[in-house]
Scaffold this active site. Structure first.
Site, PDB file in Angstrom:
ATOM      1  N   PHE A 167      -4.441  12.914  -5.061  1.00  0.00           N
ATOM      2  CA  PHE A 167      -5.298  11.844  -5.569  1.00  0.00           C
ATOM      3  C   PHE A 167      -5.364  10.755  -4.508  1.00  0.00           C
ATOM      4  O   PHE A 167      -4.394  10.034  -4.284  1.00  0.00           O
ATOM      5  CB  PHE A 167      -4.795  11.251  -6.885  1.00  0.00           C
ATOM      6  CG  PHE A 167      -5.738  10.207  -7.415  1.00  0.00           C
ATOM      7  CD1 PHE A 167      -6.870  10.577  -8.125  1.00  0.00           C
ATOM      8  CD2 PHE A 167      -5.518   8.865  -7.170  1.00  0.00           C
ATOM      9  CE1 PHE A 167      -7.763   9.609  -8.589  1.00  0.00           C
ATOM     10  CE2 PHE A 167      -6.403   7.900  -7.621  1.00  0.00           C
ATOM     11  CZ  PHE A 167      -7.528   8.271  -8.337  1.00  0.00           C
ATOM     12  N   ASP A 193      -0.736   8.528   2.891  1.00  0.00           N
ATOM     13  CA  ASP A 193      -1.323   7.668   1.872  1.00  0.00           C
ATOM     14  C   ASP A 193      -0.182   7.070   1.057  1.00  0.00           C
ATOM     15  O   ASP A 193       0.332   7.688   0.127  1.00  0.00           O
ATOM     16  CB  ASP A 193      -2.265   8.487   0.985  1.00  0.00           C
ATOM     17  CG  ASP A 193      -2.913   7.661  -0.120  1.00  0.00           C
ATOM     18  OD1 ASP A 193      -2.452   6.529  -0.375  1.00  0.00           O
ATOM     19  OD2 ASP A 193      -3.878   8.149  -0.735  1.00  0.00           O
ATOM     20  N   LYS A 240      -3.084  -1.393  -3.088  1.00  0.00           N
ATOM     21  CA  LYS A 240      -2.423  -1.792  -4.325  1.00  0.00           C
ATOM     22  C   LYS A 240      -1.464  -2.966  -4.144  1.00  0.00           C
ATOM     23  O   LYS A 240      -1.892  -4.111  -4.144  1.00  0.00           O
ATOM     24  CB  LYS A 240      -1.746  -0.591  -4.984  1.00  0.00           C
ATOM     25  CG  LYS A 240      -2.750   0.450  -5.466  1.00  0.00           C
ATOM     26  CD  LYS A 240      -2.141   1.470  -6.384  1.00  0.00           C
ATOM     27  CE  LYS A 240      -3.127   2.546  -6.801  1.00  0.00           C
ATOM     28  NZ  LYS A 240      -4.226   2.077  -7.638  1.00  0.00           N
TER      29      LYS A 240
END
Length: 402
Positions: A141, A226, A255
């Site tokens: 994801f 990531d 984030k």
């Protein structure tokens, strides 16, 4: 109708149904706790999918934002501003890298990394034009843009959005032999989550990340990590890659870099990699804006102390000890994770992940399900041991209730 019912009804009527949120309407939040419009309090055990690593309303972050709001919030990259160089310097130092390309959202940062890898492949590695290949893992994801979902194996995220972007090869996550077989002369990068979050907090086998690092170095291929969810303290280290003493060629961050205040993301790498860009070849109006830089600078300063990494390691050990005790019973089939991050697989006899999340909400704890049978636990790193234990006790109640 109650205030909660009115708000949810308006959202259902006037917003696209691309999310299925729990039926709670948050009005205020502080630390690890949120309060809804009816005055009910909830323990946040999700932390905005790790965007709120430092909790709600962290005073240092809020003050940094307030001070910057009174000065300047946006210049675009048409001009320099007085926080940009400071931010880039601080982030490169935190990562042990040389250059930063700032963006806003995590998906933007991943898209930027993909473009960077291709450009590097053509200009530096010498891959023939149009032949660049990037190897990714199944169950990944990395976002939901058209290019990113083109290499997703989640049909819910992928279906009905074709034609898809070519240039990607998918291999099983954690399978080093498959990775080695996929990397060829046209491969410019390997893109991986050091721990797969959306897939259910999947931790790769020991030695996998180190093996990928060796392979990519031998084959002159970029290793792009990531760390949007796994990074910035969540796993007990600044970066999840550190658990195997791995330093990738490219960090992709987001984030928590915005401290739960503003969206901030970045691609961080060497001059050899990010130096391929020339003016006009990539950009973002809001990327690296003064407000974002001010907040991110404070996030970096907080991380430099090591306090939150230590808390995540210590409380994470306790969290996993308590969760692993549940695997001996009939309600939990597996527990995975690292630091203050866990995926808990619920036995079908108990209910779906969504049903367990709703039962926990009724008891004052907020988590979220993924892939049907799994709930994710990722509280803010500021959570106290007492509050963590309180939340875990509510989970035990839900799992043992008749």
């Amino acid at each position: 109708m109650t205030a909660t019912e009115r708000t949810i009804a308006a959202a259902e009527k006037h917003s696209a149904h691309n999310y299925h949120p729990l039926p709670v309407v948050v009005a205020t939040a502080q630390g690890a706790w949120m309060t809804d419009v009816e005055g009910r309090r909830y323990l946040d055990m999700l932390a905005g999918y790790s965007a709120l690593n430092f909790g709600h309303g962290h005073r240092r972050l809020i003050n940094a934002a307030k001070e910057q709001l009174d000065r300047v919030t946006l210049t675009s990259r048409a001009f320099h501003h007085d926080r940009f160089g400071e931010f880039c310097t601080a982030l490169t130092e935190l990562c042990g890298m040389e250059m930063v390309l700032p963006m806003n959202t995590g998906a933007e940062a991943v898209e930027t990394a993909l473009k960077t890898a291709r450009k590097w492949g053509y200009r530096v590695k010498g891959v023939p034009d149009g032949k660049a290949k990037i190897v990714v893992a199944d169950n990944n994801f990395h976002g939901r843009t058209t290019t990113i979902i083109s290499f997703s194996t989640d049909e819910e995220a992928r279906a009905d959005y074709g034609p898809y972007t070519p240039g990607f090869e998918i291999v099983p996550y954690g399978d080093l032999a498959a990775m080695e077989a996929a990397v060829d002369e046209h491969t410019v990068a390997v893109l991986l989550e050091p721990i797969q979050g959306e897939a259910g907090v999947l931790v790769p086998p020991p030695g996998y990340l180190a093996g990928v690092r060796r392979l990519t170095r031998e084959r002159n291929v970029l290793f792009m990590a990531d760390e949007i969810q796994s990074g910035l303290g969540r796993t007990g280290r600044t970066f999840a890659c550190e658990h195997e003493d791995v330093v990738p060629d490219v960090y992709i961050l987001g984030k928590a870099l915005g401290g739960g205040v503003v969206p901030v993301s970045a691609v961080v790498s060497s001059r050899d990699v990010l130096g391929v860009y020339r003016p006009g070849e990539h950009g973002s109006t809001f990327g690296g804006n003064p407000l974002a830089c001010a907040v991110a600078l404070e996030v970096i300063a907080i991380l430099r102390s090591g306090e939150y990494q230590e808390r995540a390691a210590r409380l994470g050990e306790h969290l996993h000890h308590e969760l692993n005790l549940l695997t001996g019973g009939p309600a939990v089939t597996a527990v995975r994770g690292r630091g203050l991050w866990a995926g808990v697989d619920i036995a079908p006899e108990i209910g779906t992940g969504r049903e367990v999340s709703e039962r926990l909400m009724a008891r004052g704890v907020l988590v979220k399900d993924t892939h049907g049978a799994t709930i994710r636990i990722a509280p803010p790193l500021v959570i106290s041991k007492e509050d963590l234990d309180w939340g875990l006790e509510r989970l035990r109640e839900v799992l043992t209730a008749g």
